[in-house]
Design an enzyme around this catalytic site. Structure first.
Site, PDB file in Angstrom:
ATOM      1  NE  ARG A 218      -6.614  51.467  55.169  1.00 29.45           N
ATOM      2  CZ  ARG A 218      -6.344  50.185  55.370  1.00 29.45           C
ATOM      3  NH1 ARG A 218      -5.511  49.556  54.537  1.00 29.45           N
ATOM      4  NH2 ARG A 218      -6.878  49.532  56.380  1.00 29.45           N
ATOM      5  CD  GLU A 247      -8.599  50.027  47.893  1.00 29.86           C
ATOM      6  OE1 GLU A 247      -9.190  49.168  48.596  1.00 29.86           O
ATOM      7  OE2 GLU A 247      -7.397  50.267  48.008  1.00 29.86           O
ATOM      8  CG  HIS A 265      -6.616  46.576  49.305  1.00 30.23           C
ATOM      9  ND1 HIS A 265      -7.240  47.652  49.872  1.00 30.23           N
ATOM     10  CD2 HIS A 265      -5.749  46.121  50.248  1.00 30.23           C
ATOM     11  CE1 HIS A 265      -6.791  47.850  51.097  1.00 30.23           C
ATOM     12  NE2 HIS A 265      -5.878  46.928  51.348  1.00 30.23           N
TER      13      HIS A 265
END
Length: 308
Positions: A218, A247, A265
């Site tokens: 994360r 993000e 990601h």
């Protein structure tokens, strides 16, 4: 596939399609018994209090730090996630990102595309050889990465709150001590308040000028400004990042750096694995509403509960 199955098995309310989601939610809130959550929306205490009939939240992904699972547990709401089905994909991605970062494969690709090869050879790069890999967290994904790295003949060590039984890797109670002894840190620990900015300036300084940071966990686990400073000042050698603090907003300072490798990601981002994750979201809901219990409840909402 997910939406079609949800439509077929349940009464599906498409909150994301509404022009006024808040008003729509107010109208349907008393009837909502289950939530399918894709990980993009925060499910906090205020939202949980608006859903008096809620029984289960089925989350897409292994991480669920966007859900107040502890409060859900207090209210008797089950939270599930999608472990295991993405472990191999993310582990493969982590090893690929590590090698790409060390050997600068994305930069070499640009070197060829921009016609620079005609002007001379691509510079020599760092190597995975003779490195010590420090795993920050050794859960399912961390173990899968460590097992893959054994094939490369590198030493693996790890940091976690408690030693992992049945593994032969050296455990470090102190993250700083492990960073001092490692050449690479691979972050696999969960997000949330307990790991917020776990990788800070002190850890990066301990990692040192030949050190490499790989984060597939994360974005919140890494102090992003401290990382930017460490990369700019060559406190560490380089970083490979699949996750970021805000993000999809990646700091310009990171995108301007040619010696870091940045991914959007995509650790679990294959058709095969995303389909498996989606199926587990549906299977958790189906099992629950068939009175068979959840398949993969998170630790904050065990089933049966301690009070049962």
């Amino acid at each position: 596939m997910i939406i079609e199955q949800l439509d077929e098995k349940f009464t599906l309310h498409r909150l994301w399609e509404q022009s006024d989601p808040e008003a729509y939610l107010d109208a349907i809130a008393p009837r909502i018994r289950g939530l399918a959550n894709g990980g993009h929306h925060v499910i906090n205490a205020a939202l949980l209090d608006r859903l008096p009939a809620l029984e289960i939240i089925s989350c897409f992904g292994v991480g669920y730090d966007h859900v107040d699972a502890a409060y859900a547990g207090e209210k008797g709401v089950i939270v599930t996630n999608t472990p295991d089905v993405l472990t191999d994909e993310v582990a493969d991605a982590a090893v690929g990102l590590l090698i790409a970062t060390l050997r600068q494969f994305p930069q070499a690709d640009r070197f060829v595309r921009e016609g620079k090869w005609r002007q001379g050879a691509f510079p020599l790069t760092a190597s995975l050889r003779e490195r010590t890999i420090g795993m920050v967290g050794l859960g399912r994904i961390g173990l899968a990465i460590a097992h893959r790295l054994e094939a490369f003949g590198v030493r693996v060590i790890y940091h976690s709150r408690t030693p992992k039984h049945g593994v032969g890797y050296t455990h470090y109670p102190s993250l700083i001590d492990m960073a001092s002894d490692a050449d690479v840190l691979i972050v696999t620990t969960p997000g949330g308040a307990g790991t917020q900015h776990l990788i800070d300036a002190q850890v990066l300084e301990a990692l040192g000028p030949q050190g490499v940071l790989i984060n597939i966990a994360r974005g919140s686990v890494v102090d992003e400004p401290a990382l930017i400073d460490a990369l700019q000042n060559r406190t560490i050698l380089t970083a490979g990042l699949d996750v970021f603090e805000d993000e999809p907003n990646v700091p310009q300072a990171l995108t301007d750096m040619d010696h870091a490798v940045l991914l959007p990601h995509v650790g679990s981002g294959s058709v095969h694995t995303r389909n498996a994750m989606g199926q587990l979201v549906i299977d958790n809901l189906t099992s629950w509403f068939s009175n068979k219990g959840p398949l993969t409840p998170v630790v904050e909402t065990p089933y049966p509960s301690k009070n049962d």
